[in-house]
Design a protein around this motif. Structure first.
Motif, short mmCIF file in Angstrom:
data_model
loop_
_atom_site.label_atom_id
_atom_site.label_comp_id
_atom_site.label_asym_id
_atom_site.label_seq_id
_atom_site.Cartn_x
_atom_site.Cartn_y
_atom_site.Cartn_z
N LEU A 1 0.81 -1.22 0.00
CA LEU A 1 0.00 0.00 0.00
C LEU A 1 0.85 1.27 0.00
CD1 LEU A 1 -2.72 -1.30 2.50
CD2 LEU A 1 -2.71 -1.38 -0.01
N HIS A 2 2.05 1.19 -0.58
CA HIS A 2 2.90 2.39 -0.69
C HIS A 2 3.91 2.18 -1.82
CE1 HIS A 2 5.29 5.68 1.70
NE2 HIS A 2 5.54 5.77 0.41
N SER A 3 3.76 2.94 -2.90
CA SER A 3 4.67 2.78 -4.02
C SER A 3 4.67 4.05 -4.88
CB SER A 3 4.26 1.59 -4.88
OG SER A 3 3.04 1.88 -5.56
N HIS A 4 5.72 4.19 -5.69
CA HIS A 4 5.90 5.39 -6.52
C HIS A 4 6.13 5.03 -7.98
CE1 HIS A 4 6.11 8.06 -3.06
NE2 HIS A 4 6.67 7.03 -2.45
N SER A 5 5.61 5.90 -8.85
CA SER A 5 5.79 5.75 -10.30
C SER A 5 6.45 7.01 -10.85
CB SER A 5 4.42 5.56 -10.96
OG SER A 5 3.74 6.81 -11.03
N ASP B 1 1.89 8.21 -5.20
CA ASP B 1 2.91 9.17 -5.60
C ASP B 1 2.88 10.41 -4.71
OD1 ASP B 1 4.57 8.27 -7.79
OD2 ASP B 1 2.69 8.01 -8.89
N HIS B 2 4.03 11.07 -4.62
CA HIS B 2 4.14 12.29 -3.81
C HIS B 2 3.30 13.41 -4.42
CE1 HIS B 2 7.66 10.80 -1.57
NE2 HIS B 2 8.21 10.42 -2.71
N ASP B 3 2.31 13.89 -3.67
CA ASP B 3 1.59 15.13 -3.97
C ASP B 3 0.94 15.18 -5.36
OD1 ASP B 3 2.54 15.99 -1.47
OD2 ASP B 3 4.40 16.74 -2.35
N VAL C 1 -2.10 8.39 -2.45
CA VAL C 1 -1.25 9.58 -2.60
C VAL C 1 -0.39 9.64 -1.33
CG1 VAL C 1 -2.99 11.11 -1.52
CG2 VAL C 1 -1.28 12.08 -3.09
N GLU C 2 0.80 10.23 -1.45
CA GLU C 2 1.64 10.47 -0.26
C GLU C 2 1.83 11.98 -0.14
OE1 GLU C 2 5.58 8.65 -0.28
OE2 GLU C 2 5.83 9.04 1.87
N ILE C 3 1.24 12.56 0.88
CA ILE C 3 1.22 14.02 1.01
C ILE C 3 2.37 14.51 1.89
CG2 ILE C 3 -0.17 16.02 1.69
CD1 ILE C 3 -2.68 14.47 1.16
N SER D 1 5.83 -1.18 0.58
CA SER D 1 7.26 -1.31 0.27
C SER D 1 7.94 0.06 0.12
CB SER D 1 7.44 -2.09 -1.04
OG SER D 1 6.81 -1.39 -2.10
N ASP D 2 7.18 1.10 -0.28
CA ASP D 2 7.76 2.40 -0.66
C ASP D 2 8.71 2.21 -1.84
OD1 ASP D 2 8.10 5.13 -0.62
OD2 ASP D 2 9.18 5.19 1.28
N PHE D 3 8.31 1.34 -2.75
CA PHE D 3 9.14 1.02 -3.91
C PHE D 3 9.26 2.25 -4.83
CE2 PHE D 3 9.93 -0.57 -8.16
CZ PHE D 3 10.86 -1.56 -7.96
N HIS D 4 10.51 2.55 -5.26
CA HIS D 4 10.75 3.66 -6.20
C HIS D 4 11.45 3.19 -7.48
CE1 HIS D 4 10.25 6.28 -2.66
NE2 HIS D 4 10.23 7.32 -3.46
N ASP D 5 12.39 2.24 -7.32
CA ASP D 5 13.39 2.08 -8.37
C ASP D 5 13.89 0.63 -8.36
OD1 ASP D 5 15.70 2.10 -9.89
OD2 ASP D 5 16.66 3.74 -8.79
#
Ligand code: AMP
Ligand code: MN
Ligand code: MN
Ligand code: MN
Length: 287
Positions: free
Chosen positions: A7-11, A39-41, A64-66, A247-251
């Motif tokens: 429940l935490h990831s970034h694209s 994603d951030h903001d 979203v991650e604010i 996971s806060d997966f980014h890369d």
């Protein structure tokens, strides 16, 4: 092998390296069946993420991650299950992106004055016209040979007291939680062990968060070690907060933790997804 919801990831809509569709495909390949894009903001990646999840038969959670300033420091609040059309949330996020635009130019000016020119342009190019985060500056600094790794570059350039640091005000804790709730979502404190706060201060944050209407703590985070997980589980129980996991997966080259590898929620903490209607929810790994 069944895995926990992630429940935490970034694209690429913020500072992740994979486009939303590629991110969802990768998660699927690693066994994830319930996935939030946070994603951030920005909500920009959500339609593509949703379409990809639908095609794969995964449950997709709009997230979203604010960015928040609380007590002089930055805290991240994840919103889960938000309505992408909600005006209050969209306006709030737009104001944070306006601050990001200003901050990015300011980071560029400061680095230039310290003898590192051209980095705003490089960071902007790496962001593909989407929002610019410090991660883009970190990658730009590594690419231009000023640092060896993205981790080291933060310490040398991008944190308080360093040439590329710009102080500023993000959203208030109350506003961030309010926007998430207005959009029908659930508010979660992201990676609570990452804030370098004393226990007393952290508990003040949790109390303020509960007062504001927040409902969960990220007990399981790709950036938490085992001890931190158990400490955060105890805090969640004390404050009557649900437990989230991400996971806060980014890369792919540099994951905190690979997707599909999150540990199970510690006993006594109710998972945030306990009352969600999910098609793809399997039993999480045994304790
Ligand atoms: P920003 O929201 O633009 O200030 O950037 C914050 C982002 O930078 C975080 O979401 C992380 O992805 C990344 N970040 C912060 N500190 C570090 C670090 N020490 N190493 C790697 N990435 C970091
Ligand atoms: Mn990030
Ligand atoms: Mn974060
Ligand atoms: Mn994150």
């Amino acid at each position: 092998m069944p895995t926990s919801p992630d429940l935490h990831s970034h694209s690429t809509a913020s500072d992740g390296c994979l486009a939303p569709a590629r991110l969802l495909e990768r998660a699927y390949q690693h066994g994830v069946r319930v996935m939030a894009l946070t994603d951030h903001d920005t909500l920009e990646g959500l339609p593509e993420g949703q379409a990809s999840a639908d095609a794969l038969g995964m449950d997709f959670i709009s997230g979203v991650e604010i960015s928040v300033t609380w007590n002089g420091g930055t805290v991240h609040i994840v919103g889960l299950g938000v309505d992408q059309e909600n005006t209050e949330l969209n306006q709030g996020l737009a104001s944070l992106r306006a601050f990001r635009d200003w901050r990015a130019e300011e980071i560029g000016h400061r680095l230039q004055r310290s003898g590192y020119p051209g980095l705003f342009e490089r960071a902007r190019a790496l962001s593909n016209g989407r929002l610019i985060s410090r991660t883009h500056f970190a990658r730009a600094l590594v690419e231009s040979g000023h640092a060896d790794s993205v981790a080291g570059v933060f310490r040398r350039f991008l944190v308080r007291g360093k040439p590329g640091h710009v102080a500023g005000e993000w959203a208030s804790l109350e506003d961030a939680v309010c926007w998430i709730r207005a959009a029908g979502g659930q508010a979660v404190i992201a990676h609570p062990a990452r804030y370098r706060m004393t226990r007393t201060r952290l508990r003040k944050l949790f109390a303020a968060f509960v007062d504001a209407g927040g409902v969960a703590l990220e007990v399981i985070s790709g950036s938490h070690n085992r001890d931190e997980t158990f400490t955060m589980a105890a805090h969640a129980r004390d404050f009557g907060l649900l437990g989230s996991a991400g996971s806060d997966f980014h890369d792919p080259a540099n994951p905190w933790i690979e997707m599909g590898r999150l540990p199970a929620m510690p006993g006594g903490v109710r998972p945030i997804w306990h009352d969600w209607e999910l098609q793809g929810l399997q039993e999480t790994a045994a304790h």
